[in-house]
Write an enzyme that holds these catalytic residues in place. Sequence first.
Site, PDB file in Angstrom:
ATOM      1  N   GLU A  36       3.001   2.999  10.918  1.00 38.49           N
ATOM      2  CA  GLU A  36       2.998   2.349  12.228  1.00 38.49           C
ATOM      3  C   GLU A  36       3.634   0.963  12.147  1.00 38.49           C
ATOM      4  OE1 GLU A  36       0.520   3.762  10.618  1.00 38.49           O
ATOM      5  OE2 GLU A  36      -1.091   4.452  11.939  1.00 38.49           O
ATOM      6  N   CYS A  65       2.011   0.681   6.024  1.00 32.04           N
ATOM      7  CA  CYS A  65       1.732   1.859   6.841  1.00 32.04           C
ATOM      8  C   CYS A  65       2.930   2.205   7.733  1.00 32.04           C
ATOM      9  CB  CYS A  65       0.541   1.591   7.758  1.00 32.04           C
ATOM     10  SG  CYS A  65      -1.032   1.405   6.928  1.00 32.04           S
ATOM     11  N   CYS A  79      -5.143   2.647  10.937  1.00 33.03           N
ATOM     12  CA  CYS A  79      -6.055   1.730  10.251  1.00 33.03           C
ATOM     13  C   CYS A  79      -6.222   0.443  11.067  1.00 33.03           C
ATOM     14  CB  CYS A  79      -5.528   1.409   8.853  1.00 33.03           C
ATOM     15  SG  CYS A  79      -4.201   0.195   8.826  1.00 33.03           S
TER      16      CYS A  79
HETATM   17  N1  THU Z   1      -1.358   4.892   6.125  1.00 33.17           N
HETATM   18  C1  THU Z   1      -0.500   4.799   7.196  1.00 33.17           C
HETATM   19  O1  THU Z   1       0.708   4.910   7.031  1.00 33.17           O
HETATM   20  N2  THU Z   1      -1.027   4.539   8.413  1.00 33.17           N
HETATM   21  C2  THU Z   1      -2.357   4.356   8.666  1.00 33.17           C
HETATM   22  O2  THU Z   1      -2.736   4.059   9.785  1.00 33.17           O
HETATM   23  C3  THU Z   1      -3.327   4.504   7.581  1.00 33.17           C
HETATM   24  C4  THU Z   1      -2.792   4.783   6.229  1.00 33.17           C
HETATM   25  C5  THU Z   1      -0.791   5.131   4.800  1.00 33.17           C
HETATM   26  C6  THU Z   1      -0.985   4.016   3.813  1.00 33.17           C
HETATM   27  C7  THU Z   1      -0.882   4.754   2.500  1.00 33.17           C
HETATM   28  O3  THU Z   1       0.496   4.819   2.129  1.00 33.17           O
HETATM   29  C8  THU Z   1      -1.379   6.146   2.812  1.00 33.17           C
HETATM   30  O4  THU Z   1      -1.388   6.272   4.226  1.00 33.17           O
HETATM   31  C9  THU Z   1      -2.770   6.446   2.273  1.00 33.17           C
HETATM   32  O5  THU Z   1      -3.674   5.504   2.691  1.00 33.17           O
END
Ligand code: THU
Length: 160
Positions: A75, A73, A112
Amino acid sequence: MKQREFTIHFTEYERLDELSEQQANLVKRAIDSAKHAYAPYSAYRVGAALLLGNGEIVTGNNQENAAYPSGLCAERVAIFYAGANYPEVPINMIAVTAIQNGDLQEEPVSPCGGCRQVMLEKENQGKTPMEVILYGTKRIQVLKQATDLLPLPFSLASKH
Ligand code: THU
């Protein structure tokens, strides 16, 4: 037996120009970063920007992989970069944004669970509150500290 509860306080804004210049600038950096995400599988581009205690800004975006769980992710890309390169510097603020189908997400982007756990540990390590800005074009939510995003977090049992 005892009933207990958590209360979370946050502020909601309608527009970017209601934020301070520093907050708005961080959101803009997160948007720029989202544009460079590597998200060929989800086509969901997330951008995060951190304001460090030394005034520097660190950005990160989601990095996906054909072996899906190997991706990370936005973050955590940003926070781990900060941890690797500025190990002693606290993070004072984080802004999170997302782009889908070429448009900025309307509702605030809510990190998440895994990212929340990482954010709160970083906040504890820095001994300074990490303000959290969750950006959406319809509304922007600002929390005073990352800890508010994750009640009852995991922590290793202290050794005796
Ligand atoms: N994702 C993030 O980068 N941050 C989050 O807090 C939740 C999800 C990304 C992971 C994945 O590459 C895409 O979003 C779809 O889930």
